[in-house]
Every structure is written in C-alpha cells, then in structure tokens.
Write a protein that holds these residues in place. Structure first.
Motif, mmCIF file in Angstrom:
data_model
loop_
_atom_site.group_PDB
_atom_site.id
_atom_site.type_symbol
_atom_site.label_atom_id
_atom_site.label_comp_id
_atom_site.label_asym_id
_atom_site.label_seq_id
_atom_site.Cartn_x
_atom_site.Cartn_y
_atom_site.Cartn_z
ATOM 1 N N GLN A 125 49.964 38.893 55.515
ATOM 2 C CA GLN A 125 48.575 39.275 54.810
ATOM 3 C C GLN A 125 47.864 40.168 55.437
ATOM 4 O O GLN A 125 47.687 40.180 56.665
ATOM 5 C CB GLN A 125 47.904 38.056 54.265
ATOM 6 C CG GLN A 125 48.701 37.181 53.391
ATOM 7 C CD GLN A 125 49.059 37.221 52.003
ATOM 8 O OE1 GLN A 125 50.263 36.793 51.670
ATOM 9 N NE2 GLN A 125 48.645 38.346 51.567
ATOM 10 N N THR A 126 47.131 41.171 54.651
ATOM 11 C CA THR A 126 46.227 42.086 55.189
ATOM 12 C C THR A 126 44.869 42.000 54.764
ATOM 13 O O THR A 126 43.959 42.656 55.177
ATOM 14 C CB THR A 126 46.979 43.510 55.029
ATOM 15 O OG1 THR A 126 47.000 43.637 53.589
ATOM 16 C CG2 THR A 126 48.124 43.810 55.570
ATOM 17 N N GLY A 127 44.802 41.143 53.599
ATOM 18 C CA GLY A 127 43.340 41.233 52.875
ATOM 19 C C GLY A 127 42.128 41.231 53.798
ATOM 20 O O GLY A 127 41.418 42.049 53.545
ATOM 21 N N GLY A 169 51.589 45.884 48.358
ATOM 22 C CA GLY A 169 50.400 45.293 47.574
ATOM 23 C C GLY A 169 49.702 46.300 46.744
ATOM 24 O O GLY A 169 50.132 47.303 46.457
ATOM 25 N N GLY A 170 48.506 45.962 46.499
ATOM 26 C CA GLY A 170 47.681 47.000 45.799
ATOM 27 C C GLY A 170 47.517 48.357 46.466
ATOM 28 O O GLY A 170 47.322 48.311 47.439
ATOM 29 N N ASP A 171 47.535 49.453 45.665
ATOM 30 C CA ASP A 171 47.402 50.692 45.750
ATOM 31 C C ASP A 171 45.929 50.939 46.271
ATOM 32 O O ASP A 171 45.356 50.931 45.468
ATOM 33 C CB ASP A 171 48.104 51.752 44.888
ATOM 34 C CG ASP A 171 47.933 53.188 45.189
ATOM 35 O OD1 ASP A 171 47.094 53.516 46.275
ATOM 36 O OD2 ASP A 171 48.615 53.922 44.867
ATOM 37 N N GLY A 180 39.660 44.306 53.269
ATOM 38 C CA GLY A 180 38.340 43.788 52.333
ATOM 39 C C GLY A 180 38.834 43.129 51.080
ATOM 40 O O GLY A 180 38.540 43.545 49.935
ATOM 41 N N SER A 181 39.930 42.415 50.977
ATOM 42 C CA SER A 181 40.519 41.741 49.954
ATOM 43 C C SER A 181 41.155 40.509 50.315
ATOM 44 O O SER A 181 40.925 39.858 51.564
ATOM 45 C CB SER A 181 41.479 42.534 49.392
ATOM 46 O OG SER A 181 42.301 42.061 48.231
ATOM 47 N N PHE A 182 41.358 39.373 49.432
ATOM 48 C CA PHE A 182 41.957 38.034 49.573
ATOM 49 C C PHE A 182 42.536 37.616 48.221
ATOM 50 O O PHE A 182 42.208 38.092 47.166
ATOM 51 C CB PHE A 182 41.051 37.063 50.140
ATOM 52 C CG PHE A 182 39.796 36.797 49.441
ATOM 53 C CD1 PHE A 182 40.005 35.586 48.575
ATOM 54 C CD2 PHE A 182 38.856 37.508 49.593
ATOM 55 C CE1 PHE A 182 38.909 35.239 47.865
ATOM 56 C CE2 PHE A 182 37.620 37.085 48.571
ATOM 57 C CZ PHE A 182 37.603 35.935 47.902
#
Ligand code: 2NE
Length: 273
Positions: free
Chosen positions: A142-144, A73-75, A148-150
């Motif tokens: 998913q880890t959002g 996912g996002g860095d 702190g993400s989704f």
C-alpha cells in the motif's frame, strides 16, 4: 486458450472471452503501470457486468497489461482537489469503490493474475478478488499514507482478515513493498509461479473451478463474504437462498396459488428435520 477479443468499445482495457468459459479483463495502461482513471474503472465495470450476465462465462480473470504491473492504483495525474479522480469533463470520482463491491458480489469467481506491481488501490483490487495467482516478479504493498490517501474499507478490514491485525497495520503504516514469496507466506496470494507460466497456471485454476458446481461455488462465495460483510453480506447470501427456493415446487406453490386466486396448499411438502 483461444481468446476472442471483445474489446471493441473500450480504450483503457482489453476484454477477452474463451469458448471454454473464461473472461479476461486486462487494464491496458502499461505506460503508467496500469494505474486506473475513472474511465478505466467504468470500462472494467462494464466488462465485469457483461461477464456476469453471459451464461457461457464461469470464471473471470482480472489482470494488467505487460509484465511490470498488475495495477498501481488511482492515476495520481488526474487526482483532483474535490474528493476524487477527474474524468474528461472534470467530474471527480472514487468509482473504484463501486468496482470493488462488484468484484465482491460477482457470483462468478474473479481471479487476480498478478505480474509486477500490485500497489495502492491496485493492491486492494487483487485482495478483493477471490483468488490471486502471482508471478515470481510480483510486488505488493500500500502507498496511501505516502501519497495522501487510504482505503479504510475492505482495503483495511479485509486485509486484516487475511494477514492479521499486526501485519495489516505494518503494511499500511510503513508502506513497505513485499515480494511474491512474502505475500504467499502472509496468505495474500494463493500461489506463486514463474512469470512465463502465469497465464497457463491461472487458466488451469479456472478449468478446475469450471468443472465444479456453479451453484455451490456461488453460495460458498456468498457465505464467505457474509462472514465479513455484515448485513450486506447476509443480504447476498440470503438472496441465493431465495433464488434456490424459487426453483422448488414448494416456492412455486405459493406463486401458483396467488395467480390462480386460491389458498396455497403446502401440505405435500416435508418438514425436514
Ligand atoms: C508502481 C510503482 C511502484 C512502480 O515503480 P517503477 O519504478 O517501476 O516505475 P515508475 O517510474 O515509478 O512509473 C512508471 C511511470 O508510471 C507512472 C509514473 O509516474 C511513471 O511515469 P513517467 O515518469 O514514465 O511519465 N505511474 C506509476 N504509477 C502511477 C500512478 N498510480 N498514477 C499515475 N502515474 C503513475 C510506482 O510507480 C508507484 O509507486 N506508483 C504510485 C503508486 C500509488 O501511490 N498509487 C496510488 C495509491 S492511492 C489509490 O490508489 C487509491 C486509494 O488509496 C483510495 C481510493 C482510490 C485509489
């Protein structure tokens, strides 16, 4: 496969093409489990556009370097405070959302080849691919909500189309990880193969697709998208209808009449039942 390395202009990805019609985009940041930063996404987008417009290419593989991760996912080390992931000049991006759309609307099938973790935004990327081939060591989730993400776009709604509403809520709300067998049982992946067979099996799938009609596959992908994608999906499907109509004498008669400054004559074209 006799891969030709065409990565010269890239730093975060590898880009290969084969003479048999396959392009392969590899996220090459294994030190961070192939997390993407804005530059990574920009490069994937450039490579995918190249593969789309290269007439010799019929199928695109998306994968991650090494055996430990497809993409995490996002860095998070470059996630800023102003709504996105920072590039070198400090500008914030969520450009992976544009890349998701690009995968979705690519008329050529995109196949996710997953070894190790496909999590967070990396999990959404594999879901957006048309087909996922997983190695036995693959882990999905998913880890959002933990970091702190989704992703409330395709990341939520398309997931629910695949695994059902109850399971999608479990995946997002708990942030559990699922192994390859569980992912297969949920319909999240197409097949699970031994790690050392992953590329061979993926290429075999590509060869099978490459033997079939590109136009039929293109229209089927657009039709399957249209079922989920509202007016954007209909636009994509209808664009293919326009493309096919432009290839007919009936469509060309209208253009010819205009260019020849005469009334169009459609009388010779059948009204099919
Ligand atoms: C992927 C996972 C489960 C792997 O665990 P493990 O134990 O195999 O490796 P480890 O030690 O956690 O990670 C190895 C190195 O990679 C870095 C780690 O910080 C570590 O660095 P060092 O300690 O060796 O220096 N790393 C891993 N993932 C990274 C990431 N995403 N960003 C930056 N560095 C990362 C485990 O590492 C994990 O859970 N990673 C985080 C997954 C995550 O939360 N991703 C972001 C989700 S949000 C998102 O992607 C997103 C969105 O929701 C909406 C829009 C756009 C993006």
């Amino acid at each position: 496969v006799d891969w030709q390395d065409v990565s010269a202009e890239f730093s975060d990805i590898l880009y290969h093409k084969s003479a048999c019609g396959i392009a392969k985009i590899t996220i090459n940041r294994p030190q961070v489990r192939n997390a993407f930063r804005p530059l990574t996404v920009q490069e994937m987008s450039t490579a995918l556009a190249d593969a789309r417009y290269d007439e010799s290419i019929g199928v695109i593989i998306l994968t991650g370097a090494g055996d430990l991760a497809f993409c995490s996912g996002g860095d998070q080390s470059v996630r800023g405070d102003y709504g996105g992931y920072q590039d070198e000049s400090g500008v914030h991006h969520l450009n992976v959302l544009d890349f998701q759309r690009q995968i979705r609307t690519s008329p050529k099938p995109v196949i996710a080849m997953v070894a190790g973790y496909a999590v967070g935004g990396g999990h959404v990327l594999h879901m957006l691919c048309d087909i996922t081939i997983a190695a036995e060591n693959a882990q999905f989730g998913q880890t959002g909500p933990k970091v702190g993400s989704f992703d409330g776009g395709w990341g939520a709604s398309y997931m629910a189309r695949i695994v059902g509403q109850k399971k999608a809520r479990e995946i997002w709300f708990t942030c559990r990880m699922y192994d390859a067998k569980q992912a297969l049982d949920m319909g999240l992946v197409n097949t699970v193969v031994a790690l050392d067979q992953l590329e061979q099996e993926t290429v075999q799938m590509c060869h099978e697709i490459l033997q079939n009609s590109p136009m039929a596959i293109r229209c089927l992908k657009a039709a399957l998208n249209a079922d989920c994608d509202g007016q954007a999906g209909l636009q994509e499907l209808a664009g293919n209808a326009t493309m096919l109509f432009y290839m007919t004498e009936e469509g060309q008669e209208g253009r010819n009449a205009f260019n020849e400054k005469r009334a169009p004559d459609f009388s010779r074209f059948k009204r099919n039942p």
